[in-house]
Each structure stands twice: as C-alpha cells, then as structure tokens.
Design an enzyme around this catalytic site. Structure first.
Site, PDB file in Angstrom:
ATOM      1  N   SER A 123      17.597   2.112 -25.225  1.00 10.05           N
ATOM      2  CA  SER A 123      17.099   3.124 -26.150  1.00 10.05           C
ATOM      3  C   SER A 123      16.881   4.437 -25.414  1.00 10.05           C
ATOM      4  O   SER A 123      16.594   4.451 -24.211  1.00 10.05           O
ATOM      5  CB  SER A 123      15.780   2.674 -26.787  1.00 10.05           C
ATOM      6  OG  SER A 123      14.688   2.908 -25.919  1.00 10.05           O
ATOM      7  N   ASP A 124      17.017   5.532 -26.133  1.00  9.31           N
ATOM      8  CA  ASP A 124      16.547   6.788 -25.571  1.00  9.31           C
ATOM      9  C   ASP A 124      15.023   6.763 -25.619  1.00  9.31           C
ATOM     10  O   ASP A 124      14.407   5.973 -26.349  1.00  9.31           O
ATOM     11  CB  ASP A 124      17.113   7.981 -26.340  1.00  9.31           C
ATOM     12  CG  ASP A 124      17.214   9.226 -25.472  1.00  9.31           C
ATOM     13  OD1 ASP A 124      16.504   9.301 -24.446  1.00  9.31           O
ATOM     14  OD2 ASP A 124      17.997  10.131 -25.803  1.00  9.31           O
ATOM     15  N   TYR A 125      14.405   7.641 -24.847  1.00  7.27           N
ATOM     16  CA  TYR A 125      12.949   7.606 -24.726  1.00  7.27           C
ATOM     17  C   TYR A 125      12.264   7.792 -26.085  1.00  7.27           C
ATOM     18  O   TYR A 125      12.490   8.796 -26.766  1.00  7.27           O
ATOM     19  CB  TYR A 125      12.484   8.703 -23.770  1.00  7.27           C
ATOM     20  CG  TYR A 125      12.578   8.361 -22.302  1.00  7.27           C
ATOM     21  CD1 TYR A 125      13.457   7.399 -21.827  1.00  7.27           C
ATOM     22  CD2 TYR A 125      11.776   9.011 -21.378  1.00  7.27           C
ATOM     23  CE1 TYR A 125      13.529   7.088 -20.481  1.00  7.27           C
ATOM     24  CE2 TYR A 125      11.845   8.718 -20.023  1.00  7.27           C
ATOM     25  CZ  TYR A 125      12.723   7.754 -19.580  1.00  7.27           C
ATOM     26  OH  TYR A 125      12.787   7.462 -18.241  1.00  7.27           O
ATOM     27  N   TYR A 164      19.461  10.041 -30.358  1.00  7.82           N
ATOM     28  CA  TYR A 164      18.316  10.263 -31.242  1.00  7.82           C
ATOM     29  C   TYR A 164      18.721  10.512 -32.695  1.00  7.82           C
ATOM     30  O   TYR A 164      17.977  10.220 -33.613  1.00  7.82           O
ATOM     31  CB  TYR A 164      17.523  11.489 -30.771  1.00  7.82           C
ATOM     32  CG  TYR A 164      16.658  11.287 -29.564  1.00  7.82           C
ATOM     33  CD1 TYR A 164      15.590  10.410 -29.571  1.00  7.82           C
ATOM     34  CD2 TYR A 164      16.881  12.020 -28.405  1.00  7.82           C
ATOM     35  CE1 TYR A 164      14.773  10.253 -28.472  1.00  7.82           C
ATOM     36  CE2 TYR A 164      16.067  11.874 -27.289  1.00  7.82           C
ATOM     37  CZ  TYR A 164      15.002  10.990 -27.328  1.00  7.82           C
ATOM     38  OH  TYR A 164      14.195  10.841 -26.237  1.00  7.82           O
TER      39      TYR A 164
END
Length: 811
Positions: A344-346, A313
């Site tokens: 991707s991260d959330y 992030y």
C-alpha cells in the site's frame, strides 16, 4: 498531518488488541484457552533444523513450512508496518527497546519504515536522521530481538526512500528522477541505482520505495520531479534500468550482494490527476491506461524480478486503486504474471474510508484492500491490524491472509534475511565518499539541457593568465544553495552553483553575487506552511542585484523553484501542486530589471517542474536547464557554463507555454492541438529537445527490411555526423506513426533511442531496433494486435526535427 496522526492512533489501538499475555519465546504466545498438549507443542519455538531455516531449500518450500507453523496473530504481524508509531518500541533517546517491542508487538513485525529517521514524518533538517553507526545499531538490535525474542524468529524487513539517493544522513544525493531521465542514458541510470543499492544495503536495509514509473501529463502536479517524464517507452526503459540497478539484472528473485529489492510505483494513472492535484481522480479510459500508463509497469514486470508494486492513491472510474481487483489481480498478476508483493502507499488503505468514502470505517477498508490483492499495510498497520478480529467475526477469509503473508515471507527468504539480516559498518562508512561523489557529478553533467544559446553566448570564455579579468555577476535565489529536490537526504557536503563557479574560475574572473529575490521564506520540503517572500523586501533585493551587476560583463541568473514551490501534496495542510506554471514571486521582475542593463544574461533554471517561463525563453541570451542536479550540481553547472563539458541532455517532457494548453504531450491523437484564438498552439519546448555547443547532421534512415511480418522487429540505421568544432553528445530518437488503423493512434510514438558521443567531424552509423510490441495497438475488442499496413519511421534529435522512411507490415 492529521491523517497520519489518526492512522497512527488507530494502528496503536488495533495492535494492542493483538498483544495479550507475553510468554517466554520458547512457549506458546497467546495460546487459546483449552489448548491440548499437541496444540501447545505446535506453538512452541520450532527446532533449529526446521525446514524454513534451511537456506538450501527452495523459497516456496521454506514459505510453506513456516506458514504452516504460524498463528493468525503471527501471520497478521507479517503484513503490517511501523513508522511514526515506532516511538512505542523506542527509548526516549530513540534507541530500540526490546522489552517494549515484546509488549507492543510480541508476534513479530513484517516491516519497519525508514530506520534512518528517529520517529517518523519529520524534517531531517529539524530532526537530523540517525548517524550511520546509530542506524546500523538500531537495525542490529531490532533484528536480534526479532530472531531471539519472538517464537518463530522471523527477521524484520526494513525499507527506505531512495528516489535519487538514500534519504538519510551521509548518503550520496544524485540528480532528481526527472533529471536522470534527461540523460536519456539507461546505462547511467542503472549505474546510479546500483550505487544507491550498495549504500542502502550496507545499512542493513533490503527494500526501497523506488523507482517511480508514473507517466506524467500534468506539470501542475507537484510530484512531476519524481518521474521519468511523459513517454511510455522512455519511462519504461528508465524504469527497467533503475530496477536492474537496485536488484541486479535478470529475473532471479534472490538478492545478490549489495542489492536491494525495488518497489515500482504508483499503479496507476497517478501522473494525470484531475486539476493537477495530488491523489485526484484519474479521468483516464481503459484504452489510454493500456496505451500510455500501463506499458512502463508491464515492461518492468516482464523484464525484471521486481519484488514489489505500490498501488496509487487515486481512483480510476470511481474505484480507488487499492480496492481494484481489475488493476491488481486481473491486469498486474493475471495478464503480466507479477509474482511479488503489492504494497500500500502510505495511509492509502485508511484513505478509502476517510477521503474516498467508499466504506464506512477502516476495518472495511482493510477488507477491500486485502481482497483486491494488497499484501502489506504501510506505514503504520492501522488497517490490517484489524484483520484478526475480522477473521473471528467471519468477514475475512484466512486464506487471503495466508496469500499475503506467503508473498511477504518469500521476499524475506529471497533477501537472505534469515541468514544475514544485518548491515556492514565498514561498507556503510564508505557511503558518500570518492566513488559516489564522482558518480553524482557525472550524472549531473549528463542531465543538463541547453535550451537556448543565441550568438554562442555559452560557453563563457575565461582569459589566459595575466589577461584582463572579466566580471561575472552570479545572481538569483538559487545561486548560493544546492537544491536537492523532494525525498532528499543529508549528504556529507553539497556544492552550490556559486561555489562551483568560484572553484572553476579561480582568479581568472571577478565574481560578484547578489540574491536578487528570495522565493519562499523557508525552503524545507517537509514543512507544511509555504510562505512566499515579501514583495517589498524582494524589490529592495532586486535593486541591490542591479547595482551588483551594473559593472559585470555577463550575468548568470539562477532562478526556478525551491523544494516547497513544487512538491508532493500529501495532506490538506501540506500542499505542493500549482494552478500556474510560470516563475513564482518576483523572479520575472528581477529578470526584467537585469535585462535593462543591456548585458548578456544566461538563465540557469533550477527546478522540479518543466520550465514554462515564456519571458525567460524569449529574452534570455542562453538558457541551461539543470533541474535538481544533486549534491555535485555546482561543479557540473560550472563545467557546462565554461565549456569543460558539453551539455547533451534532452527534455523528457513537453513544456507548455501556458497553463491553458494543458494537457500537452507530444504523442497526442490526430484531432488534438487544432489551435487557439489569440495564442500559440505549439509548446514552448518540444519533447526530446536539447541543444549542444556543437552541431549534428542526420542522414537518411535505412531499415533492415522495408517489409516485415506482424510480430517481427526491424532495425533502423541512420548516419549521424558531428558537424561542429567540439566533441558532444547527441540522442538519436526513433519515432513511428501507424498511418491507417482501426482505432485512432498517436501522431507519433517514441520507439527507440540511443545517446552517442561524437568527435568533431566524426560520423557514426547508429543502429536502433524497434521491438515488435511497438507496432501493436489495442483494437475495438480491447485485444492487443498488430495490424498490417504502412508505418512511417522517423529519426531525429527531438520529436519535431525528423527525417523519415516507410515500413510495410504484412500478415
């Protein structure tokens, strides 16, 4: 959760733009106006003998064949995910609805997040996950739809959380990651993750979002519990072991039976955020990245067949990781040769517009991430769903979409999804039964760390049958609950410390219990609001605990955290980082009141962050660090308290005395840690520290050669003797120091370790090889080289108590 809701709504709108008229799966879907018969033929359902359906062909050939048959909409469908927006393809009872899926996502779907949960981000305590049977049926129905009701028949890739066990119902809950790191036993970490993989795969899921190999250097950060600690070498070894357990050993990209693909996260700098707050900027230089934060990722990429890497992030030098060509393309793929997918991260792609504000809108964020090398958009597809329109507008290169789709298709082929995308009910129903329970208990036992034991307070003695029974007061907010830590599942049963103690002592001791204090009103990791318990009510509880303990012979005090007081801060409404490190609430008051009784106090720490509790460290008679030790923690802790096992864990982090020391880590540069006015510079506990109920002596280390050439390894041999009266485990730790170098180097660096078991009086010659790369540095031109010169090689039970010898490296 507002970011989540905005992202879900944006994803819904973008995905609706992809749908259009729904035709029979045997016909072209969304064929452009004016299509010729040849165009329509190309867009018809491929024949059963199409090359991509042939498992005997190489993955690359299958990918190329399938990719050539796909429309743009079908390609983009393979690089998006559903999670909280999966309600749009479900019935009111949360079962899968194929008709809604054909309307909502007619071109198929790349990935679905967490099939075990009902409808996205919600507490499993409030909304229990699907049963094993319902979860398998959900996967079966969705795969049947994907295979039979979409034109190309591409199965869906499902992923789950499994940081320390599958985060679902009736799955085994193992010790949290920081506890597993405390075992200093990669073989055990490999075994635990192999078992986790078997439980996940049985449910028809082929990918997990673990392990975390972030180097952590700020204990204010609530996610410290998810990590393997502060040291690049230790984290790298544990990360490699975890991936080998999940995927299988070696560099074969094809999944074996009972294995799942791992996702390495989060790349990178995530573990030292500014001010210790989650997703904060990482104020880290390239040199520090390469020396400390990159190595665990590099080790996993080079030594395993890791399938996926998740970007972080945070930003580094003004560039969010999800938009960093340097990080994801130049370093990860270029320097290390990573061949898998970057996920991707959330919600992280959307955050580049909504939080980082480096682009004006989500479509612009999608372009940045795609061009930087992100291959799939988790968890709701809000950003990548805009790509077809951007291709039509001429602002996105279709070749980059092809690149991302090819990687995701390769994962599906290598997972064997086209041949068998389903779970195994009989295997899944064996989850969290005898084998898993025994392994969870063994892992918990190996993770326990004895931090203090004045006068041999531990282990506690139990009398023989018929002798007078002692009274043991079991006090504290963490005594009568099995705390599991973040990303927890719902195991079939848990054992609290109180229950474990009662089972261990039987009728040989009187057990009295009082809560003492309550830490938070709620302890659910998922709940947004965190409210500390009322101080006045806690003081009444303290008075009750003092009376309960007044007649006791020994007090065992369970203190620390709840899952709410140290956790992932994923939104402004869901915080989890702290500005202080000491015990929260009235826990120190409880300890002081009990101490006044003059009884021996054993402090048992149940927590997710390092135990920076100076009052407890100074005044408790014995201290046992247990972290979040999983579903079997009660039995493991009781066995340690009463001497059935001998604690042998070691700290994977340095423990600060107070927040003003931060950042504090053992492998600091020579100019650091000069000292402070009016306070101590040394940590409360050093990295690698841990005591035992027995004692060990280290002899002089001997090198396989006193001189080596650059690029060669050397083996350290040291005799270790159990000089006490009990069998026990010692962790032999090898450190090195480059005495003179062209750039500054740490005062010491871990270069090898081994956990050994010794019987009383036994001596073992322990050989540990230092790999060639441990001697290398990044020079002033940012080239990795090994410079000739003198290295001090140090061996001991922790990072402070060391014996040394000298090594010369020549050209």
């Amino acid at each position: 959760m507002r970011i989540m809701l905005r992202a879900s709504l944006a994803a819904s709108a973008a995905l609706m733009a992809l749908t259009g008229p729904v035709a029979s799966p045997a016909l072209a879907q969304g064929a452009p106006a004016g299509s010729t018969p040849a165009d329509l033929a190309r867009l018809a359902r491929p024949p059963a003998d199409a090359p991509y359906r042939n498992p005997a062909l190489p993955t690359a050939q299958r990918v190329a064949d399938l990719l050539a048959r796909m429309t743009l909409e079908e390609k983009v469908a393979q690089i998006i995910t559903l999670w909280d927006n999966k309600v749009e393809i479900q019935n009111a009872d949360h079962s899968f609805n194929p008709a809604l899926a054909s309307q909502r996502i007619p071109h198929g779907l790349g990935m679905l997040a967490r099939p075990s949960d009902l409808a996205g981000p919600t507490s499993p305590r409030v909304n229990p996950p699907r049963s094993i049977e319902d979860s398998l049926e959900y996967v079966r129905q969705m795969q049947d739809w994907a295979i039979n009701e979409t034109r190309l028949g591409i199965p869906v890739l499902f992923h789950e959380e499994s940081l320390h066990g599958l985060a679902a119902r009736d799955a085994t809950s193992f010790p949290q990651s920081i506890a597993l790191a405390s075992t200093w036993n990669p073989d055990l970490v490999r075994e635990v993750n192999d078992y986790i993989a078997s439980e996940v795969r049985a449910r028809g899921v082929h990918m997990v979002l673990s392990p975390v190999v972030d180097i952590v250097r700020d204990p204010r950060w609530g996610r410290i519990e998810e990590t393997f600690g502060e040291d690049p070498f230790l984290v790298g070894e544990m990360g490699v072991a975890a991936v080998e357990g999940l995927q299988g050993p070696g560099r074969n990209h094809r999944l074996g039976e009972g294995q799942v693909f791992a996702t390495l996260k989060h790349m990178t700098g995530h573990g030292q955020p500014e001010s210790g707050t989650n997703i904060g900027p990482a104020p880290i230089s390239e040199r520090t990245l390469r020396e400390a934060f990159f190595p665990p990722f590099e080790q996993v990429v080079r030594r395993t067949a890791i399938a996926a890497v998740m970007a972080s992030y945070n930003e580094i030098d003004g560039v969010p990781s999800h938009s960093s060509d340097w990080l994801l393309r130049d370093v990860l793929r270029g320097e290390w040769g990573f061949e898998g997918a970057v996920v991707s991260d959330y919600y992280a792609i959307e955050q580049m517009a909504e939080i980082h504000r480096i682009v004006p809108d989500i479509p612009s964020a999608a372009r940045l991430a795609l061009n930087a090398g992100v291959d799939i958009d988790l968890p709701v597809g809000a950003a990548f769903s805009t790509l077809p329109a951007q291709v039509a507008a001429g602002v996105v290169d279709p070749a980059r979409i092809d690149e991302a789709v090819a990687r995701m298709l390769a994962i599906k082929f290598d997972a064997g999804l086209f041949e068998n995308p389903y779970g195994d009910l009989a295997a899944a129903q064996r989850s969290n039964t005898e084998e898993g329970i025994a392994l969870a208990r063994r892992a918990a036992e190996a993770s326990l760390i004895l931090l203090k034991n004045e006068g041999g307070t531990l282990p506690l003695a139990l009398p023989e049958a018929g002798a007078p029974r002692p009274t043991i007061a079991v006090i504290g907010p963490n005594a009568d609950v099995a705390r599991l830590g973040g990303y927890y599942g719902i195991p079939r049963a848990t054992v609290s410390p109180l229950a474990g103690i009662r089972a261990a002592v039987g009728d040989r001791a009187n057990i009295v219990h009082a809560e003492g204090v309550r830490i938070t009103e709620n302890d659910d990791w998922w709940e947004d609001e965190v409210t500390l318990a009322d101080p006045a009510e806690n003081r009444a509880r303290i008075a009750e605990a003092v009376e309960a303990a007044r007649g006791a012979d020994t007090i065992v005090l369970f203190i620390g955290d709840t899952e709410q007081t140290s956790r992932e801060a994923w939104a402004n409404e869901h915080l989890g980082d702290r500005s202080s490190l000491d015990l929260v609430g009235e826990q120190n008051e409880l300890f002081t009141a009990l101490k006044a009784l003059g009884k021996p106090i054993v402090a048992v720490l149940v927590n997710g962050r390092p135990p920076s509790y100076p009052l407890i460290a100074a005044e408790a008679d014995a201290i046992l660090e247990t972290w979040y030790a999983g579903e079997q923690q009660g039995h493991a802790i009781a066995d340690a308290l009463f001497g059935r096992i001998n604690p042998g864990g070691k700290l994977p982090v340095t423990v600060a005395r107070e927040v003003g020391q931060l950042p504090v880590f053992y492998n600091h540069k020579p100019t650091a840690r000069r000292g402070y006015l009016f306070s101590e510079v040394s940590p409360l506990y050093p990295f690698g520290f841990g005591l035992s109920y027995t004692s060990f002596a280290f002899g002089e280390p001997v090198l396989s050669s006193p001189t080596i050439r650059a690029g060669e390894a050397v083996t350290v041999r040291v005799p270790v003797t159990n000089t006490g009266a009990r069998a026990g485990d010692e962790v032999v730790q090898v450190y090195l120091r480059d005495e003179v170098s062209s750039v500054t180097r740490p005062v010491k660096e871990l270069a090898g370790f081994r956990r050994v078991t010794l019987q009383p009086g036994e001596t073992q010659m322990v050989d540990i090889t230092i790999r060639p790369e441990s001697f290398a540095l990044w020079n002033r031109e940012m080239q990795r080289v090994t410079e000739p010169g003198t290295f001090t090689i140090m061996v001991g039970p922790n990072s402070v108590d060391l014996v040394s010898t000298t090594l010369e490296i020549v050209q």
